[in-house]
Design a protein around this motif. Structure first.
Motif, short mmCIF file in Angstrom:
data_model
loop_
_atom_site.label_atom_id
_atom_site.label_comp_id
_atom_site.label_asym_id
_atom_site.label_seq_id
_atom_site.Cartn_x
_atom_site.Cartn_y
_atom_site.Cartn_z
N TRP A 1479 -10.13 -12.37 -6.02
CA TRP A 1479 -11.37 -11.60 -5.97
C TRP A 1479 -11.61 -10.92 -4.62
N MET A 1480 -10.73 -11.19 -3.64
CA MET A 1480 -10.86 -10.53 -2.35
C MET A 1480 -10.04 -9.24 -2.28
N LYS A 1481 -9.25 -8.98 -3.30
CA LYS A 1481 -8.45 -7.76 -3.27
C LYS A 1481 -9.36 -6.54 -3.15
N GLY A 1482 -8.94 -5.63 -2.27
CA GLY A 1482 -9.73 -4.43 -2.05
C GLY A 1482 -10.81 -4.61 -1.02
N GLN A 1483 -11.02 -5.84 -0.54
CA GLN A 1483 -12.09 -6.10 0.43
C GLN A 1483 -11.54 -6.59 1.76
N THR A 1484 -10.22 -6.53 1.93
CA THR A 1484 -9.62 -6.99 3.18
C THR A 1484 -9.26 -5.79 4.04
N CYS A 1485 -8.94 -6.05 5.29
CA CYS A 1485 -8.42 -5.02 6.18
C CYS A 1485 -7.63 -5.70 7.28
N GLY A 1486 -6.90 -4.93 8.05
CA GLY A 1486 -6.05 -5.47 9.10
C GLY A 1486 -4.63 -4.99 8.92
N LEU A 1487 -3.71 -5.64 9.62
CA LEU A 1487 -2.31 -5.25 9.54
C LEU A 1487 -1.76 -5.39 8.12
N CYS A 1488 -2.35 -6.29 7.33
CA CYS A 1488 -1.86 -6.53 5.97
C CYS A 1488 -2.45 -5.57 4.96
N GLY A 1489 -3.39 -4.74 5.35
CA GLY A 1489 -3.94 -3.75 4.44
C GLY A 1489 -5.09 -4.26 3.59
N LYS A 1490 -5.44 -3.46 2.57
CA LYS A 1490 -6.62 -3.74 1.75
C LYS A 1490 -6.30 -4.47 0.46
N ALA A 1491 -5.04 -4.63 0.11
CA ALA A 1491 -4.67 -5.31 -1.14
C ALA A 1491 -5.28 -4.61 -2.36
N ASP A 1492 -5.28 -3.29 -2.32
CA ASP A 1492 -5.88 -2.52 -3.42
C ASP A 1492 -4.86 -1.68 -4.18
N GLY A 1493 -3.57 -1.83 -3.84
CA GLY A 1493 -2.54 -1.07 -4.53
C GLY A 1493 -2.40 0.36 -4.08
#
Length: 1616
Positions: A1479-1493
């Motif tokens: 449920w955190m996909k699309g709500q992250t940021c940083g070197l690993c990105g947003k996890a939104d595809g």
């Protein structure tokens, strides 16, 4: 002189020109003979028709110059229902006598220059009778021009203002003027027509361009003779045809044919005298609707005392529908509705007061009242609710139906508006929503009837919306938008625009779900005014700043406006550079699905889509299903004018396993009309987060402050909006939203509170008590499913109606009785599991549901006085009784279900359809005539038209032959007896149609068709009950009714049995072989030709070399294909056979673990049925299932044997037939390696199969090549084993498959098939699931391991959540943000630092109230919590809240905090890995990105800027120091740098500064390691005095150049 002669000549000709105005001299009475005929049916002779006939003398006399009197003398009405033209008309004597007084009253009318003006009549002349006069006056309507002989005009008539063509000719010999007038009633400027139930349908203009369902035309022929002052009409004939077919007129159509004849008889000198009564103005020539809308065409009711008749029908419904529905219940329900429509409000209130306290009568009344559909009913329902006489559920139920059924006039709209604003209703949210949605639907219906409907009707909703926006009342805004969406009025576009982020207005601050609702509210407006909505929708789609969901929903609306080729091409051009993959995937799939649409109204859009799809990259078609998609599937059959379209829209954002939103819609086409029948939409935004994340995380203000303090160094960091937990759903019927629901955090918390409270226990206690006491229910539910009507006048002045009715009544009686031993305690919650195990439960239930459905389709005359129509009548009746008993002995593990005998009706199901010709009148109801449309005749007259050709046209030879014999009706009965249970089922079919006349669908439909299904007890012993018993545990063997034994092949008896069985099988194979040879020889040339053509283009004859499958064997590989295959497979088979030989039947040494017995208990106690015994040999890892017949002399068995030979291989054998020896199939499944990838192979060895299976398998094999090519498989012709099928599946990655299928004669393969989920398999073929003492925790995390987004780093390469790899040289001693919650909640942050001395990596995890440091010491991973080292020996660590755990895993440590958004953080000496919760996909940021595809937006910096450099992206997430004395030991900062070289831009010398921050050493520090980075620069003239550093990071990019970023610095002691 010549001019004078010419003028005299013209004057002479003008004097000789005839005045074409019909003459009725003042002192004369003109007598005409009038005859009119109106017949309905099919035009072919020999079929039944229905109609009426009017004959009379017509007297016309002038009162003044322009005012005339018309009187009917000796009028006579006839009715007709018979075989045309054989049967005669029947005089309607009683009806004529009843109407004679009105018919013979003279009427006045104005008549000037051949044009009929106003009509006058006394009040005693009813509208129905006056319309008959208008039918005669319509003949006199003549717009004759002196200067033109052929011309067109829009002429007013009884049926409206329609396109009319005149042709005037003169017969000089006969001294006659002939006038022909033709009317096209399908092209009218103003058409007199009344529709009911069609408000929610759309006219499909494109559907009727080629073929039409309704054609209307009229032809008038006049013969006139010159008279003194004009012309005398000596004869006038009218022929009018209304042709209708729901399919297509070329396949045959029903007709309403009208004929009128007005013939001059004589001139009398006796004038027509008006009656002594006031002549009132009664309108013009145009038809006046009377009570037609109140009179249903399916039955003619003489309403003398409406209240008494209502009570009588109501009592009939209640008495005759107790427990089982009566045959005539639907028709009686329709009759009840019709009577209620004729009753006054006072009548209905009196009936309600009489029956409101009787529950059964009350329910019938509440079901019937909404179907009445008059404003009186809405008023009644409102008053009764406000008076407290209706409960809330009753009020909502009746009001929802009533608002959809009621006629939408201004009175009803005002009444509904008063409901919206009523104080009591406004306090009940669910009720207010129903009323508001109904108000929007009411306006939509009204605007269909009155296209110029005023925008003032929507003012209350606009005011509600404006007030809600001002107060930021989100639920109220949502409701107002849905109401405006239902109304679909163009005036609502402006209020809706205020909530759209089109002009960067305040709407941008409105929640996303409201913006989505606002866009969806445009859809009904788009149907009316597409040009208004198109620019708005296109702007939303192309605005890349907006949320992807907003853009995708706008895309749905855009395509519903039917965009042009230019607009579609513009959209395709914009999609080429689209950075958001969700939007690109959605738009591409939508455009591609439109290319396949065949519906006529979407033909232009499909053409535009074909152009647009060629402009787009086909790579978009290969995106996986985790990206948003649109799908449309349709079928449209032009000859039948029938079609359907299914649409599905799936909007994803990679945030959850479930899509963010799903919309499914069904659209139907029929007879030139289209309708959005059903639409369902579901949104699941944030609901998963609400259920899984830690509640404490939201309340920890201190935690947020600490993390903010840590991240404050990020330049221009912009937090993402917080997702509000919400799930919502809506349902639309015929384009109108009828219900919607929202689920937010408050509702979830309330539900959980209720679930944990005492109320559920009390409800359970009440339910159990009721079950023990016994429950007896009897319910009946009627429903008027459809009432669709179109009423239009004919030339006679009699209304013609096309209508369709459908009514259903369902009834059921239910009896349930439970016995619980020992009785349950009073406090059920105190009951323990041990007590429950000792409980014996017996439940007996009997149900008798029944359903009756009646459908009517009518075409013909329908008035309150007379009905004459052709009718199609369909009936469905179903009765399904059942009685079961359930017993459960939990302690003994015995469960039994019994089906007990019930009393069966004569027919459990009956379906019938018939077409009739009906005639009846109100004065003589007993004389009703109903004639089948297709008579059952043995002989057909040879002169009858056949297929539209008469015998004379066919020639003399045909007529000389014997008379055409009509096929006899089909009457068939098929019976089937079910063995064992002694039940016989029979189906009786009867069919008689008119296909002998014309071989088209319509003629197959008309006639009489019926089918009835009956169940009865067959001959033989009666069956007491059917039993299904399950016994679990050690007592299973005791329940078996017949001892199980398997024959041993080694014994003499076994060998003899096998020899006999082999002979039977060989004889069977020989018979099949001979028959197959005869069939194959006749078709061999077809097969050879087709196979050769197939191989020429698609099929590869020569097999390419494939990787060999290697199976696991003691950790080594063994080659599959080659010489060793026979040995390896033989050894495997022998091991399985050895196990079977050691113990063929496990029942000899083991007890069954489960026994299942299914049997029929008969009165003769003969055993019939089957039993199953399951055995489990744990040491040998073997399972055996034996199914056997329990009949005395039946040795049929089914044996299933499965053995786990190793952890890589499973072998099973399925055998069945006599003693399990007749047929057999062996299955082998094993894990191995295909090439370099783990694989699984499944083999089917077909030892012996039934002949029917092999026969159909060979037929199926012929279709394999085509199916393979359509599904993307490669096909190779090979010589494979004839008795073996092999399937090999390899996993080159955990999200893709390679598939190879080997069947006899061919091999199929397909590589890289994408998978929706990850498969947890290791390279050695084992599943990567570790089982230890905490198995549940391990399984849960392994599932998450393959569904959540994962980010990792190996050496200097980072793989982001979106699986994008880039190299990054890390700065020394500076923390970088790896991953963090990028919303304002800041649930977690994971930081990465590279140590200055060892250059090893160090992770810092900040969440809840703790900081966790993961670092390497030597070769071991260590952990600190809040600066305190935690020994490895004390792990696992668990946070006091229970939401955080730290455990050892493999060679490192793992932190688990799924409720905080971190599924796992794994750290080892040489790598790290981060997984965020789904449920955190699309709500992250940083070197690993947003996890939104969105891989095209991967390099997004903290400020939201999208950079092209991976190095600059990585450096933007560094947490810089403020000074070189900072405790963090970081010696770098991010700053804009000046471009050192000279730049000439636009002809001017310029200075340039970077718009992207660059990592540089702090003042007083020098770089010791750098890395090149390419960044964007903004330039200004060197003469400019502007401060370049003001807002530099928001400037545009003028050029891109390479500079150097510092990654390691050394500082002097004097640094600042």
């Amino acid at each position: 002189m010549r001019a004078v002669v010419l003028a005299l000549t013209l004057a002479f000709v003008a004097g000789q020109q005839i005045n074409l105005v019909p003459e009725f001299a003042p002192d004369k009475t003109y007598v005409y003979k009038y005859e009119a005929l109106l017949l309905g049916g099919l035009p072919q002779e020999g079929l039944a028709r229905a109609g009426i006939k009017v004959s009379s003398k017509v007297l016309l006399s002038a009162m003044t110059e322009n005012t005339f009197l018309m009187k009917l003398m000796d009028p006579l009405l006839h009715e007709y229902a018979g075989i045309w033209p054989k049967d005669p008309f029947v005089p309607a004597t009683k009806l004529t006598a009843a109407l004679a007084g009105q018919l013979q009253i003279p009427i006045k009318f104005q008549y000037t220059n051949g044009v009929v003006g106003k009509v006058f009549a006394p009040a005693g002349v009813s509208p129905t009778v006056l319309n008959l006069h208008r039918g005669i006056l319509n003949i006199l309507q003549l717009n004759l021009k002196k200067t033109q002989n052929i011309y067109e005009l829009q002429e007013a008539g009884a049926q409206g203002v329609c396109k009319t063509q005149y042709v005037i000719s003169e017969d000089l010999k006969a001294n006659q003027i002939i006038v022909t007038k033709s009317k096209d009633l399908s092209h009218c400027q103003e058409r007199i027509i009344k529709d009911h139930g069609l408000a929610y349908t759309e006219k499909c203009v494109e559907c009727t361009k080629r073929v039409k369902s309704l054609i209307e035309t009229a032809t008038y022929n006049y013969i006139m003779k010159p008279a003194a002052a004009g012309v005398l009409i000596t004869e006038a004939t009218v022929e009018e045809v209304h042709q209708f077919s729901p399919l297509n007129e070329i396949h045959g159509a029903a007709q309403m044919e009208a004929k009128q004849t007005l013939a001059f008889v004589e001139i009398e000198k006796t004038p027509v005298v008006p009656v002594k009564a006031d002549y009132l103005a009664r309108g013009s020539l145009q038809y006046e609707f009377a009570t037609e809308i109140l009179q249903m065409p399916i039955q003619l009711i003489k309403i003398s005392d409406a209240p008494a008749q209502i009570v009588e029908v109501l009592k009939h419904m209640v008495i005759n529908n107790v427990g089982m529905v009566h045959d005539d219940a639907p028709l009686k329900f329709v009759q009840l509705v019709q009577l209620l429509r004729a009753a006054t409000l006072e009548n209905i209130e009196a009936i309600w007061a009489q029956f409101k306290n009787e529950p059964v009568y009350r329910r019938w009344m509440l079901d019937a009242l909404p179907a009445v559909g008059t404003p009186l009913i809405v008023k009644l329902i409102k008053e009764k609710f406000l008076a407290g006489e209706l409960t809330l559920p009753e009020f909502i139920q009746t009001l929802v139906v009533a608002l959809q059924m009621v006629t939408a006039d201004l009175e009803t709209i005002q009444l509904t508006a008063s409901l919206v604003l009523h104080e009591k209703i406004s306090t009940i949210p669910a009720l207010r929503e129903v009323v508001m949605l109904g108000y929007g639907s009411m306006i939509a219906k009204h605007c269909v009837a009155v296209p110029t409907c005023p925008a003032e009707l929507l003012r209350p909703i606009h005011e509600i919306a404006a007030e809600a926006i001002a107060k930021n009342n989100i639920p109220e805004i949502t409701l107002a938008l849905k109401v405006l969406g239902n109304a679909g009025h163009p005036a609502s576009l402006k209020p809706i625009m205020k909530l759209l982020p089109v002009l960067k207005t305040a709407a941008a601050a409105i929640p996303l779900r409201v913006q989505v609702d606002a866009i969806l509210a445009l859809r009904n407006i788009a149907k009316k005014e597409p040009q208004l909505v198109q620019p708005v929708a296109l702007q939303l789609v192309l605005d890349r700043v907006l949320h992807p969901e907003v853009r995708m929903v706008a895309c749905i609306v855009l395509f519903e406006t039917k965009p042009s080729v230019a607009l579609m091409s513009s959209l395709a051009g914009a999609l080429k550079t689209e950075t958001n993959m969700q939007v690109a995937s959605f738009a591409y799939s939508h455009i591609k699905s439109l290319t396949r649409i065949t519906a006529p109204d979407m033909a232009a859009v499909a053409g535009a889509a074909h152009v647009a799809i060629k402009l787009l990259s086909p790579k978009l078609d290969r995106l996986s299903f985790r990206f948003s998609r649109a799908l449309k599937i349709d079928i449209y059959h032009t000859p039948l004018m029938v079609g359907a379209v299914g649409s599905a829209f799936m909007i994803n954002d990679a945030a959850t396993i479930l899509p963010r939103a799903v919309v499914a819609k069904a659209r139907a086409y029929l007879a030139g009309a289209a309708a959005d029948v059903l639409e369902i939409g579901v949104r699941t935004e944030g609901i998963q987060e609400a259920l899984l994340k830690s509640p404490a995380a939201d309340q920890s203000v201190d935690r947020i402050t600490k993390i903010k303090r840590t991240l404050r160094a990020l330049i221009n960091w912009k937090a993402l909006p917080t997702s509000q937990p919400l799930a919502s759903a809506y349902i639309k019927l015929f384009g109108q939203e009828v219900a919607f629901a929202r689920i937010d955090r408050t509702i979830i918390e309330q539900a959980m509170t209720i679930a944990k409270g005492p109320k559920p226990r009390e409800m359970l206690k009440v339910a159990l008590k009721a079950l023990q006491e016994g429950i007896a229910l009897q319910r009946a539910k009627p429903l008027l499913v459809a009432e669709v009507r179109r009423i239009l006048p004919t030339a006679l002045g009699v209304p013609m109606e096309l209508s369709m009715y459908s009514a259903a009544v369902g009834a059921a009686s239910i009896n349930v009785q439970a016995t619980i031993t020992p009785p349950l305690p009073e406090e059920i919650e105190t009951m323990t599991l041990e007590q429950l195990k000792k409980t014996d439960v017996q439940l007996q239930a009997e149900a008798r549901p029944s359903l009756a459905v009646q459908k009517f389709a009518v075409m013909g005359v329908n008035t309150a006085l007379i009905q004459a129509a052709v009718m199609a009548k369909g009936e469905i009746r179903i009765i399904a009784p059942g009685k079961v008993a359930v017993k459960a002995d939990i302690l003994k593990g015995n469960y039994k279900v019994e089906a007990l005998p019930v009393e069966l009706p004569e027919h459990v199901a009956a379906v019938s359809f018939e077409t009739l010709a009906v005639a009846r009148n109100i004065e003589d109801p007993t004389a009703e005539r109903m004639v089948p449309l297709v008579p059952e005749l043995s002989l057909q007259n040879p002169q009858t038209h056949i297929g539209g050709l008469s015998s004379e046209i066919l020639g003399t030879e045909t007529s000389a032959e014997a008379p055409l014999r009509v096929p006899a009706p089909i009457r068939k009965t098929l019976c089937l007896a079910v063995p064992y249970i002694e039940i016989k089922g029979c189906i009786e079919v009867h069919s008689h149609n008119a296909a002998f006349i014309k071989n088209t669908p319509l003629f197959y439909i008309i006639g009489q068709h019926s089918a009835r299904a009956a169940l009865a007890r067959a001959e033989g012993p009666a069956v007491e009950r059917l039993e299904l018993e399950v016994q679990i545990g050690p007592r299973a063997a005791e329940r078996l009714l017949k001892q199980i034994s398997l024959i041993d092949e080694e014994t003499p008896e076994g060998k003899a049995f096998l020899l006999k069985l082999r002979e039977i099988l060989e004889n069977e194979q020989k018979t099949v072989h001979i028959s197959s040879e005869s069939r194959s020889s006749s078709s061999s040339h077809i097969i050879s030709s087709s196979s050769s053509s197939m191989s020429s283009s698609h099929v590869i004859e020569t097999a390419n070399r494939m990787d060999l499958f290697k199976k696991f064997h003691k950790d080594k590989y063994m080659v599959h294909h080659g010489a060793s295959k026979a040995v390896s497979s033989g050894s495997a088979a022998s091991s399985f056979e050895n196990i079977q030989k050691q113990a063929k039947y496990l029942g000899n040494t083991l007890l069954p673990v489960v026994a299942i017995i299914a049997r029929a208990v008969r009165v003769d106690h003969k055993l019939l049925g089957y039993q199953l015994a399951a055995f489990f040999d744990k040491p040998a890892a073997r399972v055996q299932l034996i199914v056997s017949s329990i009949a005395e002399n039946d040795n049929w068995k089914l044996c299933a044997d499965g053995v786990l030979l190793s952890k890589h291989k499973v072998t099973t054998k399925l055998a069945w037939g006599a003693e399990c020896q007749q047929y057999a199939v062996i299955t082998k499944a094993e894990a191995g390696i295909l090439g370099e990838f783990p694989a699984v192979r499944l083999e089917l060895e077909l030892e012996r199969l039934p002949v029917i299976v092999t026969t159909y398998a060979k037929k199926l094999a012929k279709h394999i090549p085509i199916a393979a090519l359509r599904t993307g498989f490669r096909l190779e012709r090979t010589t494979n084993s004839e008795k073996e099928i092999e399937l090999t599946v390899a996993l080159p990655t955990k999200r893709s498959l390679n598939v190879i299928v080997r069947v006899p004669e061919m091999t199929l393969s397909r590589m890289a098939i994408p998978l929706p989920v990850t498969v947890p398999i290791n390279p050695d073929g084992t599943l990567s699931i570790h089982i230890d003492q905490d198995i549940l925790f391990r399984i849960q995390n392994n599932i998450y391991d393959y569904t959540t987004a994962q980010c990792s780093m190996m050496q200097d390469t980072i793989t982001t959540f979106n699986n994008r790899r880039y190299k990054s040289e890390m700065p020394i001693s500076c923390y970088q943000v790896l991953a963090q919650d990028c919303t304002t909640e800041l649930k977690f942050a994971v930081l990465l630092k590279k140590d200055e001395e060892s250059e090893k990596k160090h992770l810092s995890v900040k969440l809840a109230d703790i900081n966790v440091d993961l670092y390497a010491l030597g070769e071991n991973a260590k952990v600190k919590i809040n600066e305190m080292e935690v020994p490895i020996s004390s792990l696992p660590y668990q946070h006091p809240s229970g939401s955080i755990q730290i455990r050892e895993k493999a060679d490192g440590l793992s932190l688990y905090a799924p409720s905080h958004g971190l599924q796992e953080v794994y750290f080892a000496n040489d790598l790290w890995k981060i997984q965020v919760a789904d449920w955190m996909k699309g709500q992250t940021c940083g070197l690993c990105g947003k996890a939104d595809g969105e891989i095209r937006q991967e390099y997004t910096t903290p400020s939201g800027y999208l950079t092209k450099s991976s190095i600059n992206f990585a450096h933007s997430w560094v947490l810089p120091a403020e000074s070189c004395r900072d405790a963090s030991q970081c010696r770098m900062k991010l700053e804009s740098v000046k471009l050192e070289k000279q730049v000439i831009l636009n002809g001017q010398e310029s200075k340039c500064y970077s718009v992207e921050p660059v990592l540089r050493c702090l003042p007083g520090c020098a770089p010791i390691r750098t890395t090149p980075v390419t960044i964007g620069y903004h330039c200004l003239s060197t003469d400019s005095n502007l401060n370049m550093f003001d807002g530099i990071y928001e400037k545009s990019v003028d050029l891109r150049e390479t500079t150097y970023a510092h990654v390691a610095c050394r500082c002097s002691e004097q640094c600042a």
